[in-house]
Design a protein around this motif. Structure first.
Motif, mmCIF file in Angstrom:
data_model
loop_
_atom_site.group_PDB
_atom_site.id
_atom_site.type_symbol
_atom_site.label_atom_id
_atom_site.label_comp_id
_atom_site.label_asym_id
_atom_site.label_seq_id
_atom_site.Cartn_x
_atom_site.Cartn_y
_atom_site.Cartn_z
ATOM 1 N N ALA A 131 0.841 -1.204 0.000
ATOM 2 C CA ALA A 131 0.000 0.000 0.000
ATOM 3 C C ALA A 131 0.872 1.248 0.000
ATOM 4 O O ALA A 131 1.959 1.252 0.580
ATOM 5 N N ILE A 132 0.396 2.284 -0.678
ATOM 6 C CA ILE A 132 1.048 3.598 -0.627
ATOM 7 C C ILE A 132 0.320 4.403 0.444
ATOM 8 O O ILE A 132 -0.859 4.722 0.291
ATOM 9 N N VAL A 133 1.008 4.643 1.550
ATOM 10 C CA VAL A 133 0.402 5.408 2.637
ATOM 11 C C VAL A 133 0.416 6.888 2.235
ATOM 12 O O VAL A 133 1.338 7.346 1.546
ATOM 13 N N ALA A 134 -0.607 7.621 2.629
ATOM 14 C CA ALA A 134 -0.757 9.040 2.224
ATOM 15 C C ALA A 134 0.581 9.773 2.311
ATOM 16 O O ALA A 134 1.266 9.741 3.337
ATOM 17 N N GLY A 135 0.968 10.352 1.199
ATOM 18 C CA GLY A 135 2.173 11.186 1.187
ATOM 19 C C GLY A 135 3.449 10.412 0.950
ATOM 20 O O GLY A 135 4.518 10.966 0.744
ATOM 21 N N ASP A 137 6.156 8.219 -1.049
ATOM 22 C CA ASP A 137 6.461 8.030 -2.479
ATOM 23 C C ASP A 137 6.585 6.538 -2.766
ATOM 24 O O ASP A 137 6.753 5.720 -1.863
ATOM 25 N N ALA A 138 6.489 6.233 -4.051
ATOM 26 C CA ALA A 138 6.375 4.822 -4.459
ATOM 27 C C ALA A 138 7.585 3.995 -4.018
ATOM 28 O O ALA A 138 7.440 2.867 -3.542
ATOM 29 N N ARG A 139 8.778 4.589 -4.120
ATOM 30 C CA ARG A 139 9.993 3.819 -3.763
ATOM 31 C C ARG A 139 9.956 3.443 -2.283
ATOM 32 O O ARG A 139 10.217 2.297 -1.914
ATOM 33 N N ALA A 140 9.549 4.399 -1.459
ATOM 34 C CA ALA A 140 9.470 4.127 -0.012
ATOM 35 C C ALA A 140 8.400 3.059 0.248
ATOM 36 O O ALA A 140 8.585 2.155 1.052
ATOM 37 N N ALA A 141 7.300 3.159 -0.487
ATOM 38 C CA ALA A 141 6.207 2.182 -0.300
ATOM 39 C C ALA A 141 6.677 0.772 -0.661
ATOM 40 O O ALA A 141 6.314 -0.199 -0.001
ATOM 41 N N ALA A 142 7.546 0.683 -1.647
ATOM 42 C CA ALA A 142 8.007 -0.649 -2.084
ATOM 43 C C ALA A 142 9.006 -1.249 -1.113
ATOM 44 O O ALA A 142 9.185 -2.465 -1.045
ATOM 45 N N LEU A 143 9.652 -0.390 -0.320
ATOM 46 C CA LEU A 143 10.732 -0.874 0.550
ATOM 47 C C LEU A 143 10.258 -1.207 1.957
ATOM 48 O O LEU A 143 11.036 -1.219 2.909
ATOM 49 N N LYS A 144 8.949 -1.503 2.087
ATOM 50 C CA LYS A 144 8.441 -1.926 3.405
ATOM 51 C C LYS A 144 8.684 -3.426 3.556
ATOM 52 O O LYS A 144 8.762 -4.160 2.563
ATOM 53 N N PRO A 145 8.781 -3.917 4.795
ATOM 54 C CA PRO A 145 8.992 -5.356 4.974
ATOM 55 C C PRO A 145 7.797 -6.159 4.498
ATOM 56 O O PRO A 145 6.671 -5.642 4.369
ATOM 57 N N GLY A 146 8.020 -7.428 4.253
ATOM 58 C CA GLY A 146 6.975 -8.296 3.696
ATOM 59 C C GLY A 146 5.763 -8.464 4.582
ATOM 60 O O GLY A 146 4.670 -8.782 4.104
ATOM 61 N N THR A 147 5.923 -8.205 5.882
ATOM 62 C CA THR A 147 4.753 -8.301 6.783
ATOM 63 C C THR A 147 3.678 -7.292 6.394
ATOM 64 O O THR A 147 2.514 -7.472 6.749
ATOM 65 N N GLN A 148 4.069 -6.231 5.682
ATOM 66 C CA GLN A 148 3.090 -5.204 5.346
ATOM 67 C C GLN A 148 2.482 -5.395 3.949
ATOM 68 O O GLN A 148 1.702 -4.561 3.492
ATOM 69 N N GLN A 149 2.824 -6.485 3.276
ATOM 70 C CA GLN A 149 2.231 -6.710 1.953
ATOM 71 C C GLN A 149 0.711 -6.766 2.047
ATOM 72 O O GLN A 149 0.180 -7.421 2.949
ATOM 73 N N VAL A 150 0.058 -6.131 1.080
ATOM 74 C CA VAL A 150 -1.402 -6.144 0.992
ATOM 75 C C VAL A 150 -1.865 -7.439 0.315
ATOM 76 O O VAL A 150 -2.900 -8.010 0.647
ATOM 77 N N ALA A 151 -1.079 -7.903 -0.627
ATOM 78 C CA ALA A 151 -1.441 -9.097 -1.402
ATOM 79 C C ALA A 151 -0.172 -9.689 -2.016
ATOM 80 O O ALA A 151 0.845 -8.995 -2.151
#
Ligand code: P6P
Length: 332
Positions: A131-135, A137-151
């Motif tokens: 998920a892209i949290v409000a504000g 950027d896409a690169r930061a959104a992609a670099l979250k750990p796998g526990t936060q995957q939406v799907a």
């Protein structure tokens, strides 16, 4: 009539999120159908062979790698909800400007195992969704750990074309028939222990001592079972068998890839989520010197194409690896 992919996704989620993810999955399924159609008749066309470019991985891109990448990115570009695609085939994230309502970043290996295409062996498309949290950027959104995957999902282009997905409410399988992915396995449960181990034995001399001790343990009957060895060399094929039959797939550190070969964001993380949702486990294999074994989904990515060692499969075998590695570390 078996449930379609879109019906199943919607049924499992609240209306708003179900609608957003159903639309995303429908677009990914369309891209998969384009890829499947091209693969099925590739030997009759000029679709096989090298594209003539080396990708960020240092790998020789296949023509079908480029086709698959274009198909997935094209499908995502058309969706208001997708802000960017991180792809194995592109050095940098492909960011879609002018999408104020973007809420997802799609992370993908569009055609994993493509070196097997020329010999007609299974290949796959792997997708992780963050998920892209409000504000953000896409690169930061992609670099979250796998526990936060939406799907997470993959498509296995095999004798049947199967799509396996999770949104955190179990792992479910669909089979392509007449242009529709139809439910063929719901709430898949990985066996607690399996009959196979899967590793590239050609690298055995390079493996850390903990890995070699573990493989001996699998072979000498001390796991209470006689194991067979299976290694296709296409991650989706080796994982799909492990998901359905049980056992373990390992890609430890090697001389060529001390930190492992498989990529965290678009190989290990999505399949680790699918494995855990089916009752399995996924950890690192420690570093080249053995090292700490960690749950894959908790590893914090440092870059889009970062690699990891991997042990993934049934709880009995993955837990046994952790015990062997811990014992080795305590004696070091
Ligand atoms: P090796 C394919 O190139 C891939 O990325 C995975 O699909 C597969 O599991 C792995 O590499 C195989 O690597 O070094 O055993 O040939």
């Amino acid at each position: 009539m078996a449930k379609t992919l879109v019906e199943h996704v919607r049924a499992g989620l609240d209306a708003e999120r179900g609608a957003a993810l159903a639309e995303l999955f429908a677009a990914l399924a369309d891209a998969a159908k384009q890829i499947e159609a091209r693969i099925r008749t590739a030997p009759l066309s000029d679709a096989l062979g090298a594209f003539g470019h080396t990708n960020v991985q240092g790998e020789q891109q296949q023509k079908l790698d480029v086709f698959a990448n274009d198909a997935v990115i094209g499908a995502m570009r058309a969706l208001p909800s997708v802000g960017a695609v991180v792809s194995e085939e592109d050095d940098e994230p492909v960011v879609f400007e002018g999408k104020p309502d973007a809420r997802f970043v799609v992370i993908t290996d569009p055609l994993d195992g493509s070196s097997n295409l020329d010999v007609d062996v299974n290949v796959g498309t792997i997708v992780s969704v963050q998920a892209i949290v409000a504000g953000e950027d896409a690169r930061a959104a992609a670099l979250k750990p796998g526990t936060q995957q939406v799907a997470a999902l993959y498509v296995n282009y095999g004798p049947a074309t199967m799509l396996v997905y999770t949104v955190g409410k179990g792992t479910h399988a669909f089979t392509l028939r007449d242009g529709e992915f139809l439910l063929s396995g719901e709430h898949l449960a990985m066996p607690e222990q399996g009959p196979y181990y899967s590793v590239n034995e050609a690298n055995a001399a390079d493996f850390p001592q903990a890995v070699r001790s573990y493989l001996t343990k699998l072979r000498d009957g001390s796991m209470g079972a006689k194991y067979g060895s299976r290694y296709v060399g296409s991650f989706i094929a080796d994982f799909h068998r492990t998901l359905l039959k049980g056992g373990v797939f390992l890609y430890p550190g090697t001389a060529k890839a001390p930190g492992g070969k498989l990529r965290l964001l678009y190989e290990a993380n999505p399949l680790a989520m699918l494995a855990e949702q089916a009752g399995g486990k996924a950890t690192t294999a420690g570093d080249a010197n053995g090292g700490e074994v960690r749950r894959i989904l908790e590893v914090v990515p440092t870059a889009p194409h970062v690699r990891t060692t991997l042990v993934i499969g049934s709880t009995a075998e993955v837990s046994a690896f952790g015990d062997v590695a811990a014992a080795a570390a305590s004696q070091a």
